[in-house]
Design a protein around this motif. Structure first.
Motif, PDB file in Angstrom:
ATOM      1  N   ALA A  63       0.746  -1.277  -0.004  1.00 35.17           N
ATOM      2  CA  ALA A  63      -0.025  -0.011   0.212  1.00 35.17           C
ATOM      3  C   ALA A  63       0.994   1.286  -0.082  1.00 35.17           C
ATOM      4  N   ALA A  64       0.285   2.324  -0.398  1.00 40.90           N
ATOM      5  CA  ALA A  64       1.274   3.542  -0.341  1.00 40.90           C
ATOM      6  C   ALA A  64       0.432   4.749   0.150  1.00 40.90           C
ATOM      7  N   GLY A  65       1.099   5.670   0.591  1.00 38.65           N
ATOM      8  CA  GLY A  65       0.497   7.090   0.952  1.00 38.65           C
ATOM      9  C   GLY A  65       1.300   8.016   1.679  1.00 38.65           C
ATOM     10  N   THR A  66       0.928   9.043   2.042  1.00 39.85           N
ATOM     11  CA  THR A  66       1.881   9.881   2.656  1.00 39.85           C
ATOM     12  C   THR A  66       1.621  10.004   4.191  1.00 39.85           C
ATOM     13  N   HIS A  67       2.563   9.683   5.149  1.00 42.83           N
ATOM     14  CA  HIS A  67       2.312   9.339   6.399  1.00 42.83           C
ATOM     15  C   HIS A  67       1.936  10.787   7.202  1.00 42.83           C
ATOM     16  N   PRO A  68       1.427  10.986   8.131  1.00 47.20           N
ATOM     17  CA  PRO A  68       0.891  12.417   8.380  1.00 47.20           C
ATOM     18  C   PRO A  68       2.129  12.924   9.047  1.00 47.20           C
ATOM     19  N   TYR A 101      -0.497  14.169  16.183  1.00 46.32           N
ATOM     20  CA  TYR A 101      -0.243  15.498  16.773  1.00 46.32           C
ATOM     21  C   TYR A 101       0.626  15.258  17.899  1.00 46.32           C
ATOM     22  N   HIS A 102       1.353  14.040  18.149  1.00 53.22           N
ATOM     23  CA  HIS A 102       2.206  13.852  19.210  1.00 53.22           C
ATOM     24  C   HIS A 102       3.477  14.534  18.819  1.00 53.22           C
ATOM     25  N   TYR A 103       3.984  14.664  17.725  1.00 52.56           N
ATOM     26  CA  TYR A 103       5.302  15.126  17.261  1.00 52.56           C
ATOM     27  C   TYR A 103       5.018  16.479  16.338  1.00 52.56           C
ATOM     28  N   THR A 104       3.852  16.354  15.544  1.00 53.48           N
ATOM     29  CA  THR A 104       3.773  17.040  14.407  1.00 53.48           C
ATOM     30  C   THR A 104       2.612  17.916  14.482  1.00 53.48           C
ATOM     31  N   ALA A 105       2.218  18.168  15.638  1.00 48.81           N
ATOM     32  CA  ALA A 105       0.779  19.122  15.655  1.00 48.81           C
ATOM     33  C   ALA A 105       1.011  20.197  14.943  1.00 48.81           C
ATOM     34  N   GLU A 106       1.932  20.940  14.834  1.00 42.95           N
ATOM     35  CA  GLU A 106       2.148  22.024  13.818  1.00 42.95           C
ATOM     36  C   GLU A 106       1.712  21.952  12.430  1.00 42.95           C
ATOM     37  N   SER A 107       1.791  20.848  11.987  1.00 43.07           N
ATOM     38  CA  SER A 107       1.208  20.452  10.658  1.00 43.07           C
ATOM     39  C   SER A 107      -0.130  19.998  10.601  1.00 43.07           C
ATOM     40  N   ALA A 108      -0.995  20.344  11.577  1.00 46.71           N
ATOM     41  CA  ALA A 108      -2.214  19.698  11.729  1.00 46.71           C
ATOM     42  C   ALA A 108      -3.080  19.951  10.441  1.00 46.71           C
ATOM     43  N   ALA A 109      -3.138  21.131  10.054  1.00 46.39           N
ATOM     44  CA  ALA A 109      -4.045  21.486   8.905  1.00 46.39           C
ATOM     45  C   ALA A 109      -3.495  20.971   7.768  1.00 46.39           C
ATOM     46  N   ILE A 110      -2.550  20.842   7.172  1.00 43.94           N
ATOM     47  CA  ILE A 110      -1.995  20.043   5.989  1.00 43.94           C
ATOM     48  C   ILE A 110      -2.206  18.384   6.214  1.00 43.94           C
TER      49      ILE A 110
END
Length: 262
Positions: A63-68, A101-110
């Motif tokens: 499978a493939a996608g973009t990890h959050p 949102y654990h490590y990357t909450a600042e990119s929540a919108a994207i």
């Protein structure tokens, strides 16, 4: 370890942890009764390498996608990109995508934008959406519900370790919960209780290897063969024999991941 056919529905065989012995890793999985594996591409630019692994081993699908956690660093996928990948006979799922949102909450919108694109691709292809959710239960529940009202789509909550409320939302939408090595950790009784309360026909097994090795391998590199240790715990949680739980979770996998069905 009891022998019965099971599936590792989520692993990362392209990671460098496996480069030196990928043949042996797949062989050990088969010896442990793990007869199929889905290896997950987390950045679409790496899709050719992940596809090559699936093409190299009969028991491996992908499978493939973009990890959050990568959503802010990678080009935004398009629905057309993902739908095009789905033409490959061994491409069996969309993702993993989701919210972290654990490590990357600042990119929540994207992350949320990316998630909705992946949902649209799952809706269009009928392939299961593979969800990564961490410290984002409220937004995840809201988006899954909103998008489902726009049109049904199949989905698995991979490596489920969120709260009971998100589990209920997912199960009410007809989604699946995937049990990883976390469920076998001694301190994970709350998580085991969530799995115990879930319908057994909605549970999958996975390793998320090379991460999250279950006991007795905890703290070391995980690999698909160790799915059997998590399956043993899952069988105990549901009061089933290993063989019956293996048979049930394999049937669940075949129903959801229909392109990889036995």
């Amino acid at each position: 370890m009891p022998q019965a056919t099971i599936v590792d529905s989520h692993c990362h065989l392209d990671f460098p942890d496996f480069d030196a012995e990928r043949d042996d890793v797949v062989a050990r999985a088969l010896a442990a009764g793990v007869t199929r594996m889905v290896t997950i591409c987390t950045r679409l630019r790496l899709e050719p390498q992940v596809r090559a692994i699936a093409e190299s081993y009969d028991p491996v699908f992908y499978a493939a996608g973009t990890h959050p956690m990568s959503a802010a660093e990678e080009p935004l996928a398009t629905v057309d990109d993902l739908v095009a990948l789905a033409a490959h006979p061994k491409f069996v799922g969309i993702g993993e995508s989701g919210l972290d949102y654990h490590y990357t909450a600042e990119s929540a919108a994207i992350q949320q934008t990316s998630l909705r694109i992946h949902i649209a691709a799952a809706r269009e292809t009928g392939l299961p959406l593979i969800i990564h959710a961490r410290d984002a239960d409220d937004d995840m529940a809201r988006i899954l519900n909103e998008e489902y009202r726009n049109g049904a789509y199949p989905c698995v909550m991979h490596c489920f370790s969120s709260g009971a409320e998100l589990a209920k939302v997912a199960l009410d939408l007809g989604f699946y919960l995937s049990m990883s090595g976390i469920a076998a950790f001694p301190k994970s009784q709350d998580l085991r209780d969530i799995f115990a309360a879930a319908p057994v026909d909605r549970i999958l097994l996975e390793t998320d290897s090379p991460y999250l090795a279950p006991p007795p391998h905890r703290g070391r590199r995980n690999e698909p063969a160790y799915t059997a240790h998590t399956a043993k715990v899952g069988a105990e949680v549901h009061g089933m024999t290993y063989e019956d739980f293996a048979r049930q979770t394999t049937a669940n996998f075949d129903r959801l991941f229909w392109k990889a069905a036995a």
